[in-house]
Design a protein around this motif. Structure first.
Motif, PDB file in Angstrom:
ATOM      1  N   LEU A  57       0.864  -1.188   0.000  1.00 35.18           N
ATOM      2  CA  LEU A  57       0.000   0.000   0.000  1.00 35.18           C
ATOM      3  C   LEU A  57       0.893   1.228   0.000  1.00 35.18           C
ATOM      4  N   GLU A  58       0.447   2.301  -0.654  1.00 35.39           N
ATOM      5  CA  GLU A  58       1.156   3.580  -0.547  1.00 35.39           C
ATOM      6  C   GLU A  58       0.368   4.496   0.374  1.00 35.39           C
ATOM      7  N   ALA A  59       1.058   5.105   1.336  1.00 37.38           N
ATOM      8  CA  ALA A  59       0.429   6.056   2.252  1.00 37.38           C
ATOM      9  C   ALA A  59       0.407   7.436   1.596  1.00 37.38           C
ATOM     10  N   VAL A 115       6.072   4.882   2.124  1.00 34.87           N
ATOM     11  CA  VAL A 115       5.953   6.240   2.657  1.00 34.87           C
ATOM     12  C   VAL A 115       6.694   7.203   1.733  1.00 34.87           C
ATOM     13  N   ASN A 116       6.029   8.264   1.318  1.00 36.18           N
ATOM     14  CA  ASN A 116       6.682   9.295   0.497  1.00 36.18           C
ATOM     15  C   ASN A 116       7.571  10.166   1.381  1.00 36.18           C
ATOM     16  N   VAL A 117       8.803  10.365   0.938  1.00 36.66           N
ATOM     17  CA  VAL A 117       9.738  11.199   1.692  1.00 36.66           C
ATOM     18  C   VAL A 117      10.231  12.295   0.755  1.00 36.66           C
ATOM     19  N   VAL A 147      10.274   3.190   1.411  1.00 33.39           N
ATOM     20  CA  VAL A 147      10.438   4.630   1.233  1.00 33.39           C
ATOM     21  C   VAL A 147      10.325   4.958  -0.250  1.00 33.39           C
ATOM     22  N   GLU A 148       9.564   6.009  -0.568  1.00 33.52           N
ATOM     23  CA  GLU A 148       9.518   6.499  -1.958  1.00 33.52           C
ATOM     24  C   GLU A 148      10.256   7.821  -2.041  1.00 33.52           C
ATOM     25  N   LEU A 149      11.266   7.858  -2.881  1.00 36.82           N
ATOM     26  CA  LEU A 149      12.062   9.076  -3.079  1.00 36.82           C
ATOM     27  C   LEU A 149      11.883   9.549  -4.507  1.00 36.82           C
ATOM     28  N   LEU A 177      12.041   4.608  -6.484  1.00 37.14           N
ATOM     29  CA  LEU A 177      12.242   5.892  -7.145  1.00 37.14           C
ATOM     30  C   LEU A 177      10.899   6.277  -7.758  1.00 37.14           C
ATOM     31  N   ASP A 178      10.282   7.322  -7.203  1.00 36.50           N
ATOM     32  CA  ASP A 178       8.916   7.737  -7.542  1.00 36.50           C
ATOM     33  C   ASP A 178       8.917   8.655  -8.770  1.00 36.50           C
ATOM     34  N   ASP A 179       7.795   8.715  -9.463  1.00 34.50           N
ATOM     35  CA  ASP A 179       7.615   9.652 -10.580  1.00 34.50           C
ATOM     36  C   ASP A 179       8.730   9.540 -11.611  1.00 34.50           C
ATOM     37  N   LEU A 198      11.277   0.919  -9.239  1.00 33.90           N
ATOM     38  CA  LEU A 198      11.139   2.095 -10.088  1.00 33.90           C
ATOM     39  C   LEU A 198       9.658   2.313 -10.349  1.00 33.90           C
ATOM     40  N   LYS A 199       9.159   3.510 -10.104  1.00 35.08           N
ATOM     41  CA  LYS A 199       7.755   3.798 -10.373  1.00 35.08           C
ATOM     42  C   LYS A 199       7.643   4.715 -11.586  1.00 35.08           C
ATOM     43  N   ILE A 200       7.096   4.186 -12.656  1.00 36.46           N
ATOM     44  CA  ILE A 200       6.927   4.973 -13.886  1.00 36.46           C
ATOM     45  C   ILE A 200       5.849   6.018 -13.650  1.00 36.46           C
TER      46      ILE A 200
HETATM   47 MG    MG Z   1       4.653   8.146  -4.138  1.00 30.79          MG
END
Ligand code: MG
Ligand code: C2E
Ligand code: MG
Ligand code: MG
Length: 277
Positions: A57-59, A115-117, A147-149, A177-179, A198-200
């Motif tokens: 899950l993403e918070a 968690v987005n940081v 962790v999402e960076l 690695l987000d976005d 890796l998040k496209i």
């Molecule tokens: Mg994110």
């Protein structure tokens, strides 16, 4: 004389600038007193592309207002970064996500929570200590938090970033690695960072099955991620057509309104249980 200079400086700002500044200051004050009492975390499932089962899950932060509406993160995260409020808010998010993961695991769904940081938080807080304190407080298993960076975190001070990432890894925390694709990463450098996922970015996923340009970009990002040994997630999947295209092209996981909108934890658990039968 000094007073006249000051006056002319003030006159130099036009009304829109001063009122926007006043608005931002007012909002910052409200955020400051809202941390710990008003913010909520919503959770969105990240699912295996092959069969749609949940992988994590993403918070996502939500700031509910008295009238029942929400101020979206896009409207307050930047301000929190500019004012340093992100440090206290980010600490709250880590603890709230850890607490939620405890509840989730206790309900029989030991899914990791991502968690987005933000970059400011990444470089100015003792992130590793905050994660380990929260994990200990709620007795979380290794790997329970991720962790999402974003690229701006990694590229600003690469050496420091790498060190913090390694210390997070030692705690069993996976790093996404987000976005991805929206920043200006140095590919040769990226390859040396201890990334897991890796998040496209959703801008490339939007019309992937009909837009040849986005299809090429997604194919390239999938191949880049897989060649680096990473799990690849596509963000913003809204249609069965996008999901099918991504699964057919080897994308590992999908996230988006098609698979589930962000919702409070209790609602997410209820949905997980409804599918279970
Ligand atoms: Mg994110
Ligand atoms: P993000 O990390 O890339 O999160 C994904 C965003 O896409 C979320 O927006 C989510 O609601 C939205 N989304 C998910 N699926 C779909 C879809 O199918 N279509 C569309 N159009 N959108 C979709 P949200 O919740 O408004 O958050 C926006 C950004 O704010 C996040 O982007 C993240 O960068 C930031 N953010 C959210 N929560 C936090 C937080 O706790 N800390 C920090 N530092 N940043 C946060
Ligand atoms: Mg994202
Ligand atoms: Mg995104």
């Amino acid at each position: 004389h000094a007073a006249r200079d000051e006056g002319s400086v003030i006159a130099w700002f036009d009304n829109t600038v001063t009122s926007r500044l006043a608005e931002r200051l007012r909002l910052a004050g409200r955020i400051h007193s809202a941390i710990d009492s008003e913010f909520q975390l919503y959770f969105q499932p990240i699912c295996h592309a092959s069969d749609g089962t949940p992988a994590a899950l993403e918070a996502l932060l939500r700031w509910p207002q008295a009238d029942g509406s929400f101020i979206p993160p896009g409207e307050f995260i930047q301000l929190c970064e500019d004012t340093g409020l992100i440090l206290a808010l980010g600490r709250w998010v880590i603890r709230a996500a850890a607490q939620a993961q405890r509840q989730l695991a206790d309900a029989g769904w030991p899914l990791p929570i991502a968690v987005n940081v933000s970059a400011v938080q990444f470089f100015n807080s003792d992130l590793v200590a905050e994660f380990s304190r929260a994990s200990q407080e709620f007795g979380l298993a290794r790997g329970a938090l991720q962790v999402e960076l974003t690229e701006s975190s990694l590229m600003r001070k690469p050496a420091q970033a790498k060190q913090t990432m390694q210390r997070l890894h030692e705690q069993g925390i996976c790093i996404s690695l987000d976005d991805f694709g929206t920043g200006y990463s140095n590919m040769s450098y990226l390859q040396h960072l201890p990334l897991d996922i890796l998040k496209i970015d959703r801008s490339f996923v939007a019309d992937v099955e009909t837009n040849p340009r986005n299809a090429s970009i997604c194919r390239a990002l999938l191949s880049l991620g897989h060649s680096m040994g990473l799990t690849v997630i596509a963000e913003g999947v809204e249609t069965p057509g996008q999901h099918q295209w991504l699964a057919a092209h080897g994308c590992d996981q999908v996230q988006g309104f098609l698979l589930g909108r962000p919702a409070p934890l209790a609602q997410v658990i209820a949905r997980l249980e409804a599918v279970e039968v």
